[in-house]
Design a protein around this motif. Sequence first.
Motif, PDB file in Angstrom:
ATOM      1  N   ASN A 160      -0.868 -32.795  20.165  1.00 19.89           N
ATOM      2  CA  ASN A 160       0.278 -33.709  20.017  1.00 19.89           C
ATOM      3  C   ASN A 160       0.082 -34.673  18.862  1.00 19.89           C
ATOM      4  O   ASN A 160       0.096 -35.887  19.045  1.00 19.89           O
ATOM      5  CB  ASN A 160       0.450 -34.529  21.301  1.00 19.89           C
ATOM      6  CG  ASN A 160      -0.742 -35.426  21.549  1.00 19.89           C
ATOM      7  OD1 ASN A 160      -1.876 -35.036  21.266  1.00 19.89           O
ATOM      8  ND2 ASN A 160      -0.515 -36.620  22.065  1.00 19.89           N
ATOM      9  N   THR A 161      -0.127 -34.143  17.680  1.00 22.63           N
ATOM     10  CA  THR A 161      -0.294 -35.051  16.549  1.00 22.63           C
ATOM     11  C   THR A 161       0.829 -34.870  15.542  1.00 22.63           C
ATOM     12  O   THR A 161       1.660 -33.964  15.673  1.00 22.63           O
ATOM     13  CB  THR A 161      -1.655 -34.817  15.869  1.00 22.63           C
ATOM     14  OG1 THR A 161      -1.831 -35.796  14.827  1.00 22.63           O
ATOM     15  CG2 THR A 161      -1.771 -33.429  15.266  1.00 22.63           C
ATOM     16  N   TYR A 162       0.853 -35.765  14.565  1.00 24.58           N
ATOM     17  CA  TYR A 162       1.779 -35.574  13.448  1.00 24.58           C
ATOM     18  C   TYR A 162       1.306 -34.361  12.663  1.00 24.58           C
ATOM     19  O   TYR A 162       0.111 -34.139  12.495  1.00 24.58           O
ATOM     20  CB  TYR A 162       1.809 -36.829  12.569  1.00 24.58           C
ATOM     21  CG  TYR A 162       2.775 -36.688  11.423  1.00 24.58           C
ATOM     22  CD1 TYR A 162       4.104 -36.344  11.664  1.00 24.58           C
ATOM     23  CD2 TYR A 162       2.377 -36.867  10.118  1.00 24.58           C
ATOM     24  CE1 TYR A 162       4.999 -36.183  10.625  1.00 24.58           C
ATOM     25  CE2 TYR A 162       3.272 -36.715   9.066  1.00 24.58           C
ATOM     26  CZ  TYR A 162       4.574 -36.370   9.333  1.00 24.58           C
ATOM     27  OH  TYR A 162       5.450 -36.197   8.296  1.00 24.58           O
ATOM     28  N   ILE A 163       2.232 -33.601  12.158  1.00 31.56           N
ATOM     29  CA  ILE A 163       1.901 -32.307  11.555  1.00 31.56           C
ATOM     30  C   ILE A 163       0.954 -32.423  10.360  1.00 31.56           C
ATOM     31  O   ILE A 163       0.223 -31.479  10.040  1.00 31.56           O
ATOM     32  CB  ILE A 163       3.199 -31.549  11.198  1.00 31.56           C
ATOM     33  CG1 ILE A 163       2.923 -30.042  11.091  1.00 31.56           C
ATOM     34  CG2 ILE A 163       3.849 -32.116   9.953  1.00 31.56           C
ATOM     35  CD1 ILE A 163       4.156 -29.175  11.240  1.00 31.56           C
ATOM     36  N   PRO A 174       5.943 -30.309  18.651  1.00 30.60           N
ATOM     37  CA  PRO A 174       4.502 -30.281  18.395  1.00 30.60           C
ATOM     38  C   PRO A 174       4.191 -29.263  17.290  1.00 30.60           C
ATOM     39  O   PRO A 174       4.904 -28.251  17.160  1.00 30.60           O
ATOM     40  CB  PRO A 174       3.882 -29.837  19.725  1.00 30.60           C
ATOM     41  CG  PRO A 174       4.993 -29.734  20.706  1.00 30.60           C
ATOM     42  CD  PRO A 174       6.298 -29.807  19.980  1.00 30.60           C
ATOM     43  N   PRO A 175       3.151 -29.507  16.489  1.00 34.69           N
ATOM     44  CA  PRO A 175       2.863 -28.624  15.354  1.00 34.69           C
ATOM     45  C   PRO A 175       2.860 -27.138  15.715  1.00 34.69           C
ATOM     46  O   PRO A 175       3.421 -26.329  14.969  1.00 34.69           O
ATOM     47  CB  PRO A 175       1.483 -29.091  14.891  1.00 34.69           C
ATOM     48  CG  PRO A 175       1.474 -30.543  15.245  1.00 34.69           C
ATOM     49  CD  PRO A 175       2.253 -30.668  16.522  1.00 34.69           C
ATOM     50  N   HIS A 176       2.278 -26.761  16.869  1.00 38.11           N
ATOM     51  CA  HIS A 176       2.183 -25.324  17.170  1.00 38.11           C
ATOM     52  C   HIS A 176       3.555 -24.695  17.396  1.00 38.11           C
ATOM     53  O   HIS A 176       3.696 -23.478  17.333  1.00 38.11           O
ATOM     54  CB  HIS A 176       1.277 -25.060  18.384  1.00 38.11           C
ATOM     55  CG  HIS A 176       1.865 -25.458  19.701  1.00 38.11           C
ATOM     56  ND1 HIS A 176       1.919 -26.767  20.131  1.00 38.11           N
ATOM     57  CD2 HIS A 176       2.428 -24.729  20.705  1.00 38.11           C
ATOM     58  CE1 HIS A 176       2.475 -26.819  21.324  1.00 38.11           C
ATOM     59  NE2 HIS A 176       2.807 -25.605  21.699  1.00 38.11           N
ATOM     60  N   MET A 177       4.580 -25.531  17.670  1.00 36.75           N
ATOM     61  CA  MET A 177       5.925 -24.991  17.886  1.00 36.75           C
ATOM     62  C   MET A 177       6.821 -25.145  16.656  1.00 36.75           C
ATOM     63  O   MET A 177       7.985 -24.746  16.676  1.00 36.75           O
ATOM     64  CB  MET A 177       6.573 -25.671  19.094  1.00 36.75           C
ATOM     65  CG  MET A 177       6.008 -25.114  20.402  1.00 36.75           C
ATOM     66  SD  MET A 177       6.442 -26.105  21.838  1.00 36.75           S
ATOM     67  CE  MET A 177       8.208 -26.088  21.766  1.00 36.75           C
ATOM     68  N   SER A 178       6.284 -25.729  15.593  1.00 35.92           N
ATOM     69  CA  SER A 178       7.105 -25.896  14.397  1.00 35.92           C
ATOM     70  C   SER A 178       7.251 -24.547  13.692  1.00 35.92           C
ATOM     71  O   SER A 178       6.395 -23.670  13.816  1.00 35.92           O
ATOM     72  CB  SER A 178       6.468 -26.905  13.452  1.00 35.92           C
ATOM     73  OG  SER A 178       5.313 -26.332  12.896  1.00 35.92           O
ATOM     74  N   GLU A 179       8.326 -24.442  12.955  1.00 34.53           N
ATOM     75  CA  GLU A 179       8.577 -23.204  12.218  1.00 34.53           C
ATOM     76  C   GLU A 179       7.404 -22.907  11.275  1.00 34.53           C
ATOM     77  O   GLU A 179       6.970 -21.763  11.141  1.00 34.53           O
ATOM     78  CB  GLU A 179       9.872 -23.383  11.426  1.00 34.53           C
ATOM     79  CG  GLU A 179      10.483 -22.094  10.967  1.00 34.53           C
ATOM     80  CD  GLU A 179      11.753 -22.349  10.150  1.00 34.53           C
ATOM     81  OE1 GLU A 179      12.424 -23.395  10.341  1.00 34.53           O
ATOM     82  OE2 GLU A 179      12.066 -21.491   9.302  1.00 34.53           O
ATOM     83  N   ALA A 180       6.877 -23.976  10.683  1.00 38.40           N
ATOM     84  CA  ALA A 180       5.796 -23.818   9.696  1.00 38.40           C
ATOM     85  C   ALA A 180       4.576 -23.114  10.288  1.00 38.40           C
ATOM     86  O   ALA A 180       3.847 -22.427   9.568  1.00 38.40           O
ATOM     87  CB  ALA A 180       5.390 -25.186   9.158  1.00 38.40           C
ATOM     88  N   TYR A 181       4.322 -23.307  11.574  1.00 40.68           N
ATOM     89  CA  TYR A 181       3.087 -22.782  12.164  1.00 40.68           C
ATOM     90  C   TYR A 181       3.289 -21.609  13.117  1.00 40.68           C
ATOM     91  O   TYR A 181       2.403 -21.312  13.926  1.00 40.68           O
ATOM     92  CB  TYR A 181       2.288 -23.916  12.817  1.00 40.68           C
ATOM     93  CG  TYR A 181       1.583 -24.739  11.755  1.00 40.68           C
ATOM     94  CD1 TYR A 181       0.757 -24.112  10.822  1.00 40.68           C
ATOM     95  CD2 TYR A 181       1.773 -26.107  11.644  1.00 40.68           C
ATOM     96  CE1 TYR A 181       0.137 -24.830   9.808  1.00 40.68           C
ATOM     97  CE2 TYR A 181       1.149 -26.839  10.643  1.00 40.68           C
ATOM     98  CZ  TYR A 181       0.332 -26.187   9.732  1.00 40.68           C
ATOM     99  OH  TYR A 181      -0.280 -26.891   8.732  1.00 40.68           O
TER     100      TYR A 181
END
Length: 364
Positions: free
Chosen positions: A85-88, A313-320
């Motif tokens: 749960n951090t900033y990307i 959350p980063p793991h759910m962002s399109e980027a990742y």
Amino acid sequence: MEKIMPNRLDRGFYLYQEEFEKKAIDVLRSGWYVLGNEVKSFEEEFASYVGAKHCVGLASGLDALWIAFRILGIGAGDEVIVQGNTYIASVMGITMNGATPVFVEPDEYYNIDASKIEEKITDKTKAILVVHLYGQASNMKPVVDLCHKYNLRLVEDCAQSHGAKFDGQMTGTFGDIGCFSFYPSKNLGAFGDAGAIVTNNDKIAEDVRVFRNYGSEKRYYNKVVGANSRLDEMQAGLLRVRLSHLDELAEEKKQICERYLRELQNDKIELPKIREGATHIWHQFVIRSKYRDALMQYLDEHGIGTIIHYPIPPHMSEAYQYLNVPKGSLPITESYADSVLSIPLYNGMTKEEQDYVITTINAF
Ligand SMILES: Cc1ncc(COP(=O)(O)O)c(C=O)c1O
């Protein structure tokens, strides 16, 4: 009353307007704009504030992170443990070097749950990245012990934790490198982008110093392929002004948050908790509610702006998506993303504004 915004950067400027304006004019008139005396003085003063041997000014917090891992030699094939749960930007600091983030769930203080780290350590693990999220110091003792036990590097993301301590020790000084952002909204904010690393290691400090300036120690003699990530004189000078007032700025925010903790009373919301042994410098005052979206809309209709840190959350962002960490694999992280809300908090917030935020939230 005009709308209450989640943050008011103008208020922070007007608190010390004369000092900021004088410094800006001095820098403009100096004829020296990048890597000069202001940067040198800021680096000395910030290192001393944090209690680290060295500070090296950089262009942003993200640069501090990716350059930290680059200098530590962490890259393709290596794993770095970080909270989900951090900033990307924390995660980008890892992946920009080709390394793989391995996510760990947070604890009830929104920081990495140290009891869940060991099960994620593999023979590829090279480092732990601790993020002192929202301004509260993480539980450092077990993290430091694990780094010793498994011979791992320790990097701290202090973008939100300037001055926060765990067991009396400043965040940023527990491991190899502490990474800071001075983005304008941070507790120690510049008037543009800026960042820094702090370290007690002479070699790391020297390597970062060379790397930030195209890999050169001496003009036009390049030792390594570096980057342009220099802190400029204007930001460094203005940061020196803010740093000289940081303790009183922190005290003002603390007073507001203690009021919030005492006076916010609504069983539909959960207030932030402070870990024993940790201090919180209140970068954000983050509440949680099952009814978060309705609360946010209600507050907006009543002239109070809020922000979600962070909705995805980063793991759910399109980027990742390429990491293949599916939705559902970090249930605590994901539930925080669905329920957290940062309420208005800034230096120069009037008592009337605080009263209105409190009574409006209590009436929800
Ligand atoms: C936790 C965290 N890490 C890293 C960063 C990146 O800092 P910057 O915006 O200066 O690149 C930020 C802030 O933006 C942050 O909040």
